[in-house]
Design a protein around this motif. Structure first.
Motif, short mmCIF file in Angstrom:
data_model
loop_
_atom_site.label_atom_id
_atom_site.label_comp_id
_atom_site.label_asym_id
_atom_site.label_seq_id
_atom_site.Cartn_x
_atom_site.Cartn_y
_atom_site.Cartn_z
N UNK A 494 -6.75 -0.89 11.62
CA UNK A 494 -7.63 -1.86 10.90
C UNK A 494 -8.07 -1.34 9.51
N UNK A 495 -7.87 -0.12 9.40
CA UNK A 495 -8.45 0.37 8.12
C UNK A 495 -7.31 1.13 7.31
N UNK A 496 -6.44 1.71 8.10
CA UNK A 496 -5.29 2.61 7.02
C UNK A 496 -4.72 1.63 5.88
N UNK A 497 -4.62 2.42 4.77
CA UNK A 497 -4.13 1.45 3.65
C UNK A 497 -3.97 2.85 2.50
N UNK A 498 -2.86 2.51 1.68
CA UNK A 498 -2.47 3.28 0.65
C UNK A 498 -3.47 3.36 -0.56
N UNK A 499 -4.07 4.02 -1.14
CA UNK A 499 -4.75 4.04 -2.30
C UNK A 499 -3.91 4.15 -3.67
N UNK A 500 -2.84 4.87 -3.31
CA UNK A 500 -1.91 5.31 -4.57
C UNK A 500 -1.32 4.26 -5.26
N UNK A 501 -1.36 3.93 -6.54
CA UNK A 501 -0.74 2.91 -7.30
C UNK A 501 0.06 3.30 -8.71
N UNK A 502 0.56 2.79 -9.10
CA UNK A 502 1.20 2.90 -10.49
C UNK A 502 0.42 3.78 -11.42
N UNK A 503 -0.79 3.21 -11.75
CA UNK A 503 -1.84 3.88 -12.59
C UNK A 503 -2.50 5.03 -12.14
N UNK A 504 -2.66 5.03 -10.64
CA UNK A 504 -3.58 6.10 -9.96
C UNK A 504 -2.75 6.53 -8.96
N UNK A 505 -1.76 7.31 -9.23
CA UNK A 505 -0.73 7.58 -7.87
C UNK A 505 -1.02 8.84 -7.10
N UNK A 506 -2.07 9.56 -7.61
CA UNK A 506 -2.48 10.67 -6.89
C UNK A 506 -3.78 10.47 -6.10
N UNK A 507 -3.91 9.60 -5.30
CA UNK A 507 -4.92 9.22 -4.55
C UNK A 507 -4.47 9.24 -2.89
N UNK A 508 -5.36 9.83 -2.16
CA UNK A 508 -4.96 10.02 -0.82
C UNK A 508 -5.42 8.73 0.08
N UNK A 509 -4.71 8.58 1.00
CA UNK A 509 -4.97 7.23 1.67
C UNK A 509 -6.15 7.22 2.57
N UNK A 510 -6.79 6.20 3.02
CA UNK A 510 -7.83 5.88 3.96
C UNK A 510 -7.08 5.69 5.37
N UNK A 511 -7.98 6.01 6.26
CA UNK A 511 -7.69 5.51 7.76
C UNK A 511 -6.65 6.29 8.74
N UNK A 512 -6.65 7.61 8.12
CA UNK A 512 -5.92 8.90 8.95
C UNK A 512 -6.83 9.93 8.97
N UNK A 513 -7.48 9.92 10.00
CA UNK A 513 -8.51 11.00 10.41
C UNK A 513 -7.93 12.22 10.92
N UNK A 514 -6.91 12.24 11.75
CA UNK A 514 -6.13 13.46 12.37
C UNK A 514 -4.79 13.38 12.20
N UNK A 515 -4.33 14.37 11.93
CA UNK A 515 -2.83 15.03 11.90
C UNK A 515 -2.66 16.54 12.60
N UNK A 516 -2.05 16.54 13.65
CA UNK A 516 -1.56 17.74 14.23
C UNK A 516 -0.11 17.92 13.94
#
Length: 543
Positions: A494-516
């Motif tokens: 319900x929350x995962x989304x990309x924040x990276x855009x053409x003007x601001x490409x170096x933005x980490x996404x939201x909604x991915x709390x864990x990676x193993x």
């Protein structure tokens, strides 16, 4: 029954990477392997879905989250940069746990000559970067060994045909004779025996682009004989510049017997026909019994080195002749004349205001970072050929460009195709890379799955995981199943989304709390842990 575990992930919805419907359950991590406990089964048999006692050092509450296999990026330009920046945060934070490097024919092993390796790093600096590391390997085994347990993601490798060609015939635009082909086949065979997953080509990038179709058939057949794939950036200027490049790729597969994977396969709005006729090439090939697949990225922006704007012949002979030609007024005149006849430069059909420049090293040029070639032309008064040549000379070839690429309607058609897989084609350099580097997978999960409903969640996850693992022949990754490697990503649907855009490409996404990765948390509570448990994956070798 009691299970001793390192981690148990409880309460989530497991989407296992096969395309099957998600289900409730827990995932238990023991070392670098996992066990799946389905809710609602027997209390005595954990493989039957029971909920036995689990003694775990760490419990992760996944209520409201999807538990999926880690994403497999089938096209990464992060190989060199990763050796300097092993945490690889742009990829890990979007859920990537395995990257395929060596793509586009632009690979960095085998190189029996260290000078050739150093020269190749310079030539390709505008695409893969030029980090300050020790370039002290020669073989594939030595090169890929650099990543093992030293990076935050797993690494798989395909052998580019450029280093094979350089070792056998040099940097010139010449046909490989019988002896040269035997040499290339021998080097390729050794590379696959050392763990490479196949052969890659980038047929816009010299010197690999100097290879004929027959030469590539011979190499692809060698790769196929050892279980490798043919991973190709096609020869875009070939024939009609529309379907013929892909016809060549499929023909190489037909004649060689190699599985063909067409990378960054997409439709441009300037193409003379619709997306459907491109996809029909894949369908027709598969109907004829050929193994053809492809990947794409979900952004409208492409990126590569600025050098691609100039014709291939200008690079013949290597760095010395290239630099001389860039500075030669007669050569620049020839490029203008050829461009006038073509109606454009060698690559690209966009206005200069749509070519964004980046990755400047010289302090006097720093102000051009992230600005367009159109702005550069306006301020300097140079014509396009002089401007490109001067920029490349002053920055020693390393400039990157970001330009318009696929269009949205085409992306929708391609991503729905049953043979489509996902790759970032992420370029790790410059202050303003294309947004795909930071946002590919969360954009699919958020915008394209949740909001646009182009794909169901399970189908999308399969294109990022199980299908990609199967393409590479990774039997124990890409799916959540008993005994599989514990590469996992947890995201909030319900929350995962990309924040990276053409003007601001170096933005980490939201909604991915864990990676193993291999059972070790590398993203925990949305923050990188600093862990580097990535393994070098070798075709045919257990890790």
């Amino acid at each position: 029954m009691t299970i001793d575990a390192d981690v148990i992930i409880e309460g989530g919805t497991i989407v296992d990477g096969t395309g099957a419907p998600g289900f409730a359950g827990s995932v238990v991590v023991v070392g670098d392997r996992l066990l799946v406990l389905r809710d609602g089964g027997s209390d005595d048999d954990p493989t039957d879905g029971g909920s036995p006692g689990v003694r775990a050092r760490r419990r992760i509450d996944a209520h409201g989250l999807v538990v999926a296999p880690g994403f497999i990026d089938l096209h990464s330009h992060g190989g060199l940069v990763m050796l300097a920046e092993p945490l690889n945060e742009p990829k890990v934070r979007q859920g990537v746990t395995t990257e395929l490097i060596g793509v586009d024919g632009n690979a960095y092993a085998p190189f029996p000559s260290r000078q050739d390796l150093l020269d190749y790093v310079v030539l390709n600096g505008g695409l893969d970067g030029r980090p300050d590391i020790a370039y002290d390997w020669a073989t594939v085994a030595e090169y890929i060994g650099r990543y093992d347990r030293r990076t935050s993601v797993n690494v798989a490798y395909v052998v580019g045909n450029s280093p094979l060609r350089i070792a056998s015939v040099g940097w010139d635009e010449v046909q490989a004779d019988v002896a040269a082909m035997a040499d290339q086949r021998s080097r390729l065979r050794e590379a696959l025996e050392e763990g490479a997953f196949g052969l890659s080509t980038g047929l816009d990038y010299p010197p690999g682009s100097y290879a004929t179709t027959d030469e590539l058939v011979e190499l692809a057949a060698e790769a196929a004989g050892l279980g490798g794939i043919y991973h190709t950036h096609v020869r875009y200027p070939l024939g009609d510049g529309f379907l013929d490049p892909y016809r060549e790729a499929i023909e190489i597969g037909r004649r060689s017997g190699a599985p063909v994977h067409i990378t960054h396969f997409y439709h441009r709005p300037t193409f003379p026909g619709p997306p459907e006729v491109m996809l029909a090439l894949v369908d027709d090939a598969r109907a004829a019994g050929l193994d053809v697949t492809f990947d794409l990225y979900p952004y409208e922006w492409a990126s590569t080195r600025l050098l691609i704007m100039l014709p291939n012949w200008i690079q013949a002979g290597g760095l010395g002749p290239l630099r001389e030609r860039l500075a030669d007024p007669k050569i620049r005149t020839r490029v203008r004349e050829e461009s006038g006849a073509r109606g454009r430069l060698f690559a690209g059909d966009r206005s200069w205001d749509e070519v964004r420049l980046g990755y400047f090293a010289r302090p006097e040029n720093a102000g051009w970072e992230g600005r367009t070639l159109g702005e550069y032309l306006a301020e300097t008064g140079l014509d396009p050929v002089d401007a490109i040549c001067e920029l490349l000379l002053t920055e020693d070839l390393r400039i990157n460009q970001v330009t318009p690429g696929p269009h949205r309607a085409g992306i929708e058609r391609f991503i729905r195709h049953p043979q489509a897989m996902i790759a970032t084609d992420g370029v790790m350099i410059g202050e303003k890379p294309a947004p795909r580097t930071y946002g590919t997978y969360p954009r699919i999960l958020g915008e394209l799955v949740r909001e646009e409903r182009w794909l169901g969640l399970e189908a999308a996850v399969r294109k990022m995981t199980g299908a990609s693992a199967a393409r590479l022949g990774l039997d124990d990754r890409g799916v959540i199943a008993d005994g599989s490697k514990a590469d996992l990503v947890l995201f909030d649907p319900d929350r995962v989304r990309a924040l990276a855009t053409y003007d601001e490409p170096r933005r980490y996404p939201e909604g991915i709390p864990y990676v193993l990765v291999n059972g070790v948390p590398v993203v925990d509570g949305g923050e990188h842990t600093g862990a580097t448990p990535g393994r070098t994956l070798r075709r045919g070798h257990p890790d």
